[in-house]
Enzyme design. Structure first.
Site, mmCIF file in Angstrom:
data_model
loop_
_atom_site.group_PDB
_atom_site.id
_atom_site.type_symbol
_atom_site.label_atom_id
_atom_site.label_comp_id
_atom_site.label_asym_id
_atom_site.label_seq_id
_atom_site.Cartn_x
_atom_site.Cartn_y
_atom_site.Cartn_z
ATOM 1 C CG ASP A 30 -2.189 0.734 1.086
ATOM 2 O OD1 ASP A 30 -3.244 0.101 1.214
ATOM 3 O OD2 ASP A 30 -2.159 1.953 0.802
ATOM 4 C CG ASN A 31 0.041 4.650 -2.421
ATOM 5 O OD1 ASN A 31 -1.031 4.315 -1.909
ATOM 6 N ND2 ASN A 31 0.105 5.371 -3.515
ATOM 7 C CB THR A 34 -18.511 -2.980 0.144
ATOM 8 O OG1 THR A 34 -18.788 -3.666 -1.070
ATOM 9 C CG2 THR A 34 -18.231 -3.992 1.226
ATOM 10 C CG LEU A 61 -8.045 -5.558 -2.813
ATOM 11 C CD1 LEU A 61 -8.280 -5.659 -1.307
ATOM 12 C CD2 LEU A 61 -9.250 -6.118 -3.554
ATOM 13 C CE1 TYR A 86 -12.215 3.319 -8.282
ATOM 14 C CE2 TYR A 86 -14.560 3.269 -8.775
ATOM 15 C CZ TYR A 86 -13.454 2.721 -8.149
ATOM 16 O OH TYR A 86 -13.592 1.574 -7.393
ATOM 17 C CB THR A 98 -3.693 4.480 -9.171
ATOM 18 O OG1 THR A 98 -2.919 5.549 -8.625
ATOM 19 C CG2 THR A 98 -3.743 3.334 -8.193
#
Ligand code: UDP
Length: 319
Positions: free
Chosen positions: A35-36, A178, A77, A149, A96
């Site tokens: 992760d970043n 979610t 993810l 996105y 990304t």
């Protein structure tokens, strides 16, 4: 003794990543998390640092992944996913999505292992058909504020499809809204906003008249769905809708949250509806039920109760 399997999770410190890490460690996997912290909290990694089966790499998936060890499966993810957060730096979100998926696909190819790609209901945009079926092509504005996105994930699916044709065992899950423990209360999503507003006695911010609908899936059900996809015996690209088909208006969601936090003195405040906000969303689960033999079990009411209680218990950290 059977050797433990290693799962790589990109975006391992985010909301879904943290819950998936917890689940996989409980199932006796080794977890390599990456992760970043762009949209996640480093405190989430601290939950696991004492576990010998957990390791962490701080890394941005726009660059090739520095993973030297053999991995048995990958969950991709990593990507900002909340509208206000992914719109903050649209080029970063696009990069990304577009570069990240290629780097992860290359790693899956090298390891010859299955890859779960976290796609999204945003693939369907502001849907013209209802409920949304995996065969629907979507209704997406390619140049609107959500497109970094939506289109980023759409091209992600295209990359997955092309690598699948080359023999990479990639499986696509389209994740619908979610919610649950470890949501980032500051990322602007509706469930965490409403719960935290209710707990803080602030007005619940309903956008538009609150007539738009969403179908909210509790995190434990989503994890069951993701694991059903990765555990499919033979490679099966999908895509699979992963969500709950209990559809509610946003206004009803606000009223339900207020009912579940009876001590709250919050009222409802109506604000402008964001541009291109989808008017309705509900997954068709026919394919998931048939192929994955999976369907969500937790009702919205039960899931919201659990989430309220998580935020109450972790008030110091999250509020
Ligand atoms: N929304 C709202 N109040 C908020 C945050 C979101 O009314 O404080 C609405 C938003 O306009 C959308 C729905 O709730 O119609 C779900 O928003 P979210 O950002 O959680 O996810 P989306 O489904 O839009 O990606």
């Amino acid at each position: 003794m059977v050797e433990k399997k290693t799962a790589l999770i990109t975006g391992g410190s985010g909301f879904v990543g943290t819950n998936l890490t917890q689940r996989l460690l409980g199932l006796n996997y080794r977890v390599l998390s990456l992760d970043n912290f762009y949209s996640s909290d480093s405190e989430n990694t601290e939950l696991f640092t004492n576990n010998p089966d957990y390791s962490f790499i701080c890394h941005d998936v726009r660059r090739p992944l520095p993973v030297k060890e053999k991995v048995d499966m990958i969950f991709h993810l990593a990507c900002p996913a909340s509208p206000p957060v992914y719109q903050k730096d649209p080029l970063f979100t696009l990069e990304t999505a577009v570069l990240g998926v290629q780097n992860v696909l290359k790693l899956a190819q090298k390891n010859n292992c299955p890859l779960f790609f976290a796609s999204t209901s945003e693939i369907y945009g502001d849907p013209l058909s209802h409920p949304q079926k995996e065969t629907d092509w979507g209704h997406v504005n390619p140049i609107g504020p959500r497109s970094c996105y939506d289109e980023g994930k759409r091209i992600g699916e295209t990359f997955c499809r092309e690598y699948a044709r080359l023999g990479v065992d990639v499986r696509v899950g389209r994740i619908f809204n979610t919610y649950g423990p470890f949501m980032n209360p500051k990322d602007g999503r509706v469930v965490s906003n409403f719960i935290n507003q209710a707990l803080a006695g602030k007005p619940l911010t309903v956008y538009g008249k609150g007539e738009q609908t969403r179908s909210f899936c509790y995190i434990s059900d989503l994890l069951d769905g993701i694991l059903a996809v990765i555990n499919l015996g033979k490679s099966n690209f999908g895509p699979f809708n992963l969500g709950n088909s209990e559809e509610v208006t946003i206004l009803k969601l606000a009223k339900t949250v207020l009912r579940l936090v009876p001590e709250s003195k919050s009222k409802i405040k109506y604000l402008l509806l964001p541009i291109d906000d989808p008017r309705q969303r509900r997954p068709s689960l026919r394919k998931a039920v048939k192929v994955l033999r999976w369907r969500p079990k937790v009702s919205l009411e039960q899931g919201l109760e659990k989430t309220v209680s998580f935020f109450k218990k972790n008030e110091k950290r999250f509020l």
